[in-house]
Design a protein around this motif. Sequence first.
Motif, PDB file in Angstrom:
ATOM      1  N   SER A 115      72.289  44.846  46.292  1.00 31.44           N
ATOM      2  CA  SER A 115      71.481  44.276  47.367  1.00 31.44           C
ATOM      3  C   SER A 115      69.999  44.418  47.057  1.00 31.44           C
ATOM      4  CB  SER A 115      71.798  44.958  48.694  1.00 31.44           C
ATOM      5  OG  SER A 115      73.141  44.753  49.042  1.00 31.44           O
ATOM      6  N   LEU A 116      69.591  45.578  46.591  1.00 30.25           N
ATOM      7  CA  LEU A 116      68.183  45.780  46.244  1.00 30.25           C
ATOM      8  C   LEU A 116      67.762  44.881  45.094  1.00 30.25           C
ATOM      9  CD1 LEU A 116      67.660  49.627  46.502  1.00 30.25           C
ATOM     10  CD2 LEU A 116      66.660  47.856  47.927  1.00 30.25           C
ATOM     11  N   TYR A 117      68.642  44.700  44.137  1.00 34.34           N
ATOM     12  CA  TYR A 117      68.326  43.846  42.994  1.00 34.34           C
ATOM     13  C   TYR A 117      68.055  42.414  43.456  1.00 34.34           C
ATOM     14  CZ  TYR A 117      68.813  41.534  38.484  1.00 34.34           C
ATOM     15  OH  TYR A 117      68.595  40.778  37.371  1.00 34.34           O
ATOM     16  N   ILE A 118      68.869  41.907  44.366  1.00 32.27           N
ATOM     17  CA  ILE A 118      68.706  40.538  44.861  1.00 32.27           C
ATOM     18  C   ILE A 118      67.510  40.438  45.796  1.00 32.27           C
ATOM     19  CG2 ILE A 118      69.785  38.744  46.270  1.00 32.27           C
ATOM     20  CD1 ILE A 118      72.477  39.692  45.071  1.00 32.27           C
ATOM     21  N   ILE A 119      67.325  41.436  46.665  1.00 30.96           N
ATOM     22  CA  ILE A 119      66.221  41.400  47.630  1.00 30.96           C
ATOM     23  C   ILE A 119      64.874  41.466  46.918  1.00 30.96           C
ATOM     24  CG2 ILE A 119      65.081  42.745  49.454  1.00 30.96           C
ATOM     25  CD1 ILE A 119      67.894  43.433  50.475  1.00 30.96           C
ATOM     26  N   LEU A 120      64.767  42.280  45.874  1.00 33.51           N
ATOM     27  CA  LEU A 120      63.484  42.455  45.205  1.00 33.51           C
ATOM     28  C   LEU A 120      63.047  41.236  44.393  1.00 33.51           C
ATOM     29  CD1 LEU A 120      63.710  46.188  44.143  1.00 33.51           C
ATOM     30  CD2 LEU A 120      62.354  45.181  45.971  1.00 33.51           C
ATOM     31  N   GLU A 121      63.937  40.289  44.161  1.00 35.99           N
ATOM     32  CA  GLU A 121      63.531  39.064  43.489  1.00 35.99           C
ATOM     33  C   GLU A 121      62.542  38.284  44.357  1.00 35.99           C
ATOM     34  OE1 GLU A 121      66.905  36.756  42.373  1.00 35.99           O
ATOM     35  OE2 GLU A 121      67.616  38.245  40.941  1.00 35.99           O
ATOM     36  N   ASP A 122      62.837  38.181  45.652  1.00 39.42           N
ATOM     37  CA  ASP A 122      61.943  37.500  46.595  1.00 39.42           C
ATOM     38  C   ASP A 122      62.160  38.117  47.970  1.00 39.42           C
ATOM     39  OD1 ASP A 122      60.184  35.803  47.797  1.00 39.42           O
ATOM     40  OD2 ASP A 122      61.512  34.071  47.795  1.00 39.42           O
ATOM     41  N   ILE A 123      61.266  39.021  48.368  1.00 42.07           N
ATOM     42  CA  ILE A 123      61.468  39.760  49.611  1.00 42.07           C
ATOM     43  C   ILE A 123      61.110  38.951  50.855  1.00 42.07           C
ATOM     44  CG2 ILE A 123      61.185  42.007  48.551  1.00 42.07           C
ATOM     45  CD1 ILE A 123      58.333  42.045  49.593  1.00 42.07           C
ATOM     46  N   SER A 124      60.523  37.784  50.678  1.00 39.84           N
ATOM     47  CA  SER A 124      60.122  37.000  51.847  1.00 39.84           C
ATOM     48  C   SER A 124      61.255  36.156  52.419  1.00 39.84           C
ATOM     49  CB  SER A 124      58.945  36.087  51.484  1.00 39.84           C
ATOM     50  OG  SER A 124      59.342  35.158  50.489  1.00 39.84           O
ATOM     51  N   GLU A 176      72.034  40.144  51.981  1.00 35.24           N
ATOM     52  CA  GLU A 176      71.954  41.453  51.344  1.00 35.24           C
ATOM     53  C   GLU A 176      71.241  42.481  52.211  1.00 35.24           C
ATOM     54  OE1 GLU A 176      71.572  38.602  49.676  1.00 35.24           O
ATOM     55  OE2 GLU A 176      73.289  38.775  48.346  1.00 35.24           O
ATOM     56  N   TYR A 177      70.404  42.034  53.127  1.00 37.83           N
ATOM     57  CA  TYR A 177      69.778  42.956  54.076  1.00 37.83           C
ATOM     58  C   TYR A 177      70.842  43.631  54.941  1.00 37.83           C
ATOM     59  CZ  TYR A 177      65.084  41.233  52.993  1.00 37.83           C
ATOM     60  OH  TYR A 177      63.919  40.915  52.359  1.00 37.83           O
ATOM     61  N   ILE A 178      71.882  42.894  55.285  1.00 40.56           N
ATOM     62  CA  ILE A 178      72.976  43.461  56.081  1.00 40.56           C
ATOM     63  C   ILE A 178      73.731  44.489  55.249  1.00 40.56           C
ATOM     64  CG2 ILE A 178      75.139  42.927  57.277  1.00 40.56           C
ATOM     65  CD1 ILE A 178      73.889  40.157  57.892  1.00 40.56           C
ATOM     66  N   PHE A 179      74.002  44.152  53.973  1.00 38.84           N
ATOM     67  CA  PHE A 179      74.676  45.106  53.096  1.00 38.84           C
ATOM     68  C   PHE A 179      73.841  46.372  52.928  1.00 38.84           C
ATOM     69  CE2 PHE A 179      76.677  41.257  50.838  1.00 38.84           C
ATOM     70  CZ  PHE A 179      77.712  41.220  51.763  1.00 38.84           C
ATOM     71  N   LEU A 180      72.546  46.208  52.843  1.00 36.23           N
ATOM     72  CA  LEU A 180      71.644  47.348  52.723  1.00 36.23           C
ATOM     73  C   LEU A 180      71.656  48.187  53.992  1.00 36.23           C
ATOM     74  CD1 LEU A 180      69.698  48.379  50.537  1.00 36.23           C
ATOM     75  CD2 LEU A 180      67.886  47.168  51.714  1.00 36.23           C
ATOM     76  N   ALA A 181      71.672  47.513  55.138  1.00 33.70           N
ATOM     77  CA  ALA A 181      71.701  48.228  56.421  1.00 33.70           C
ATOM     78  C   ALA A 181      73.011  48.974  56.620  1.00 33.70           C
ATOM     79  CB  ALA A 181      71.478  47.244  57.565  1.00 33.70           C
ATOM     80  N   GLY A 203      82.489  57.842  49.540  1.00 29.78           N
ATOM     81  CA  GLY A 203      81.468  57.236  50.395  1.00 29.78           C
ATOM     82  C   GLY A 203      80.175  56.974  49.643  1.00 29.78           C
ATOM     83  N   VAL A 204      79.769  57.915  48.813  1.00 31.72           N
ATOM     84  CA  VAL A 204      78.559  57.729  48.009  1.00 31.72           C
ATOM     85  C   VAL A 204      78.751  56.574  47.032  1.00 31.72           C
ATOM     86  CG1 VAL A 204      77.129  58.778  46.197  1.00 31.72           C
ATOM     87  CG2 VAL A 204      77.721  60.093  48.229  1.00 31.72           C
ATOM     88  N   PHE A 205      79.900  56.520  46.388  1.00 30.61           N
ATOM     89  CA  PHE A 205      80.175  55.462  45.428  1.00 30.61           C
ATOM     90  C   PHE A 205      80.171  54.083  46.085  1.00 30.61           C
ATOM     91  CE2 PHE A 205      83.290  52.831  43.097  1.00 30.61           C
ATOM     92  CZ  PHE A 205      82.627  52.754  41.888  1.00 30.61           C
ATOM     93  N   VAL A 206      80.848  53.962  47.222  1.00 30.66           N
ATOM     94  CA  VAL A 206      80.912  52.672  47.919  1.00 30.66           C
ATOM     95  C   VAL A 206      79.530  52.268  48.421  1.00 30.66           C
ATOM     96  CG1 VAL A 206      81.816  51.518  49.994  1.00 30.66           C
ATOM     97  CG2 VAL A 206      83.334  52.854  48.543  1.00 30.66           C
ATOM     98  N   SER A 207      78.783  53.216  48.952  1.00 33.39           N
ATOM     99  CA  SER A 207      77.454  52.880  49.454  1.00 33.39           C
ATOM    100  C   SER A 207      76.530  52.439  48.319  1.00 33.39           C
ATOM    101  CB  SER A 207      76.846  54.058  50.213  1.00 33.39           C
ATOM    102  OG  SER A 207      76.654  55.158  49.358  1.00 33.39           O
TER     103      SER A 207
END
Length: 82
Positions: free
Chosen positions: A37-46, A51-56, A26-30
């Motif tokens: 997701s964080l890598y893609i989101i942090l490029e442009d958070i606006s 990826e927000y769904i994957f993060l959620a 579970g830790v590995f999959v999460s």
Amino acid sequence: MVSNNPIDMLKTTSLIQKAITNPYIGVFVSLLLIIPSLYIILEDISVIRKEYIFLAIGIPIYIKSLNKIFDNILNLDKDLFK
């Protein structure tokens, strides 16, 4: 190749159930969901992205899996002192 043998199907099913309930998997999959997701989101958070769904989905799985791991560690210590 899928077998019609019921014994092979039961072994496969039990293996899949063990993998799903294993907190380390579970830790590995999460983390596989969270880190990219964080890598893609942090490029442009606006910008709203999928990826927000994957993060959620990934964060609750991560917390639940870590909770199981730490509960197992704490219960193991109780058994050692009895």
